[in-house]
Design an enzyme around this catalytic site. Structure first.
Site, PDB file in Angstrom:
ATOM      1  N   HIS A 196      -2.061 -17.900 -39.052  1.00 46.05           N
ATOM      2  CA  HIS A 196      -2.876 -18.932 -38.420  1.00 46.05           C
ATOM      3  C   HIS A 196      -2.779 -18.859 -36.900  1.00 46.05           C
ATOM      4  O   HIS A 196      -3.754 -19.122 -36.196  1.00 46.05           O
ATOM      5  CB  HIS A 196      -2.451 -20.316 -38.910  1.00 46.05           C
ATOM      6  CG  HIS A 196      -2.940 -20.641 -40.287  1.00 46.05           C
ATOM      7  ND1 HIS A 196      -3.210 -21.924 -40.706  1.00 46.05           N
ATOM      8  CD2 HIS A 196      -3.196 -19.848 -41.357  1.00 46.05           C
ATOM      9  CE1 HIS A 196      -3.625 -21.912 -41.965  1.00 46.05           C
ATOM     10  NE2 HIS A 196      -3.603 -20.653 -42.388  1.00 46.05           N
ATOM     11  N   HIS A 237      -0.756 -13.970 -50.124  1.00 46.94           N
ATOM     12  CA  HIS A 237      -0.780 -15.118 -51.036  1.00 46.94           C
ATOM     13  C   HIS A 237       0.030 -14.855 -52.300  1.00 46.94           C
ATOM     14  O   HIS A 237       0.073 -15.705 -53.190  1.00 46.94           O
ATOM     15  CB  HIS A 237      -2.222 -15.468 -51.406  1.00 46.94           C
ATOM     16  CG  HIS A 237      -2.965 -16.152 -50.305  1.00 46.94           C
ATOM     17  ND1 HIS A 237      -4.321 -16.398 -50.354  1.00 46.94           N
ATOM     18  CD2 HIS A 237      -2.540 -16.669 -49.116  1.00 46.94           C
ATOM     19  CE1 HIS A 237      -4.695 -17.017 -49.244  1.00 46.94           C
ATOM     20  NE2 HIS A 237      -3.631 -17.189 -48.482  1.00 46.94           N
ATOM     21  N   ASN A 288      -3.796 -26.796 -40.571  1.00 46.62           N
ATOM     22  CA  ASN A 288      -2.365 -26.490 -40.436  1.00 46.62           C
ATOM     23  C   ASN A 288      -1.466 -27.602 -40.960  1.00 46.62           C
ATOM     24  O   ASN A 288      -0.239 -27.556 -40.787  1.00 46.62           O
ATOM     25  CB  ASN A 288      -2.033 -26.219 -38.963  1.00 46.62           C
ATOM     26  CG  ASN A 288      -2.713 -24.959 -38.449  1.00 46.62           C
ATOM     27  OD1 ASN A 288      -2.893 -23.999 -39.188  1.00 46.62           O
ATOM     28  ND2 ASN A 288      -3.094 -24.961 -37.174  1.00 46.62           N
ATOM     29  N   ARG A 293       2.342 -17.793 -43.296  1.00 43.89           N
ATOM     30  CA  ARG A 293       1.036 -18.399 -43.007  1.00 43.89           C
ATOM     31  C   ARG A 293       0.948 -18.828 -41.538  1.00 43.89           C
ATOM     32  O   ARG A 293      -0.099 -18.732 -40.905  1.00 43.89           O
ATOM     33  CB  ARG A 293       0.791 -19.641 -43.863  1.00 43.89           C
ATOM     34  CG  ARG A 293       0.957 -19.480 -45.338  1.00 43.89           C
ATOM     35  CD  ARG A 293      -0.224 -18.851 -46.058  1.00 43.89           C
ATOM     36  NE  ARG A 293       0.029 -18.982 -47.481  1.00 43.89           N
ATOM     37  CZ  ARG A 293       0.824 -18.162 -48.182  1.00 43.89           C
ATOM     38  NH1 ARG A 293       1.430 -17.167 -47.585  1.00 43.89           N
ATOM     39  NH2 ARG A 293       1.002 -18.345 -49.481  1.00 43.89           N
TER      40      ARG A 293
END
Length: 334
Positions: A76, A198, A101, A72
Site C-alpha cells: 500500500h 494473498h 488502510n 500489505r
C-alpha cells in the site's frame, strides 16, 4: 559422432546467453535500479537487518496476523507516491487513517525497530527501508524464501488520505488492475506474482460478501465461485452477519507462505473478486497456469518470482539523494 563447428558455435552461444541471463538476475537482486543497493548501510549501520528482523520476529511470534499486515503495508505504501513510508504518518487526513488502510496492522513493529535503530545509529536508517525489510522478513517468517533487499530510500514529506483512491481495489476488473500496476512500471506477470502475497492473511466479510448473495444485482452468487465452496463462505459470512469477521484469503494457508493461492484460484476458491478474476480472465490466467506448472507453459517458481517482483515494486518512485528525509520517528515528518 564428431560435433560440427556450427554445433559447437551454437552450444557456446547458448552457454554465453545462460551466463548473461544469470548475471542479469543477480544484478537485478543486488541493485534495485532506483538508486537503491544491497549493502547500503554496510558502513553506517551494519546491524540494520538483524535489528529489524528481531523486531518483526518477536511481533509475529506473539501475533501471526502481523506478518500479512506488514506485507500489505509495504504494498500500500509503494502504490501511493512510491515507497516512502508515507503510510506511517499519523493524522486525521493521512494515508494511514484512510478507509483502504483501516485494517492494516503492524505499525507498532516499525516504530519499535526505528526506536532501536535510532539508538544504534541515530539519523541513518529511513522508515521506508525499515518497512521494506519488515515485509521481506514477514514472508520468511511464514515459510517463504528470502531475498536481498536493496536499500537507500528516503522518507516522503507528504501523506494524503485522498491518494488511497489509487490503490488496487477488491472489486477491480483485470483491465483496471493492469492499468494501476502499469502506472507503477509493473507488468502483468508482476501483478499476478504480487497478488500471490494473498497466500497469507485474511479479508473482512464486508469486502466480499456481496459475491455470495447478490452479485451485480442478480440475486445470485458470483459464478466464479465454485458451488462446493459457496456454502463454506456463506457459513462464515451469513447474509446480514458480522461484516468485520475475518476469512482466510488462501483457504488452508492463512499463515503459511506458498503457491497454494494459485491452485485455489483455479478451483474457484478465490475469496475476493479481484483475486478470482486472475483465473477467469485469460489475460492473467496464463500466468497463474505457469505458477501451477501447466504442461506447455514455461513454468514460474513462486518463491523466486515473488522476491524479484518485490525488489521491482520496492523501487517504485523511490526518493533518494536530496529528496525526502530520514525521519527521527516514523509517525511524523521532522
Amino acid at each position: 559422432m564428431e560435433v560440427s563447428s556450427l554445433s559447437k558455435t551454437l552450444i557456446l552461444l547458448g552457454l554465453l546467453l545462460a551466463t548473461h541471463t544469470n548475471l542479469a538476475l543477480v544484478q537485478g537482486y543486488q541493485g534495485g535500479g532506483g538508486g537503491t543497493r544491497v549493502g547500503f548501510y554496510k558502513s553506517t549501520c551494519p546491524g540494520v537487518e538483524s535489528i529489524v528482523q528481531s523486531a518483526v520476529e518477536s511481533a509475529v511470534q506473539a501475533n501471526p496476523t502481523i506478518a500479512p499486515g506488514l506485507l500489505r503495508m509495504f504494498f500500500h505504501d509503494c502504490f501511493i507516491n512510491g515507497c516512502d513510508a508515507s503510510i506511517l504518518i499519523n493524522g486525521p487526513s493521512t494515508e494511514k487513517s484512510a478507509g483502504p488502510n483501516a485494517f492494516l496492522r503492524g505499525f507498532e513493529v516499525i516504530d519499535a525497530a526505528k526506536s532501536k535503530l535510532e539508538k544504534a545509529c541515530p539519523g541513518v536508517v529511513s522508515c521506508s527501508d525499515i518497512l521494506a525489510l519488515a515485509a521481506r522478513d514477514s514472508v520468511v517468517l511464514t515459510g517463504g524464501h528470502s531475498w536481498k533487499v536493496p536499500l537507500g530510500r528516503r522518507d516522503g514529506l507528504v501523506s494524503r488520505g485522498s491518494d488511497t483512491a489509487n490503490l488496487p481495489a477488491f472489486n477491480d476488473s483485470i483491465s483496471v488492475q493492469i492499468k494501476k500496476f502499469a502506472d507503477k512500471g509493473l507488468d502483468i506477470q508482476d501483478l499476478v506474482t504480487l497478488v500471490g502475497g494473498h497466500t497469507i492473511g485474511t479479508a473482512a466479510c464486508a469486502v466480499f460478501s456481496y459475491r455470495l448473495y447478490n452479485f451485480n444485482n442478480t440475486n445470485r452468487p458470483d459464478p466464479d465461485i465454485n458451488p462446493s465452496f459457496l456454502p463454506q463462505l456463506r457459513a462464515l459470512c451469513p447474509n446480514g452477519g458480522n461484516a468485520l469477521r475475518r476469512v482466510a484469503l488462501d483457504t488452508g494457508s492463512v499463515n503459511s507462505f506458498g503457491g497454494s493461492f494459485y491452485a485455489n484460484l483455479k478451483y474457484g476458491r478465490g475469496v475476493i473478486e479481484s483475486d478470482a478474476k486472475l483465473w477467469s480472465d485469460p489475460t492473467t490466467q496464463r500466468f497463474v497456469q505457469r505458477f501451477l506448472g501447466y504442461r506447455g507453459r514455461h513454468g514460474l517458481i513462486f518463491d523466486v518470482e515473488f522476491g524479484r517482483a518485490m525488489v521491482k515494486m520496492g523501487n517504485v518512485e523511490v526518493k533518494n539523494g536530496k529528496r525526502g528525509e530520514i525521519r527521527r520517528v516514523c509517525t511524523a515528518i521532522n
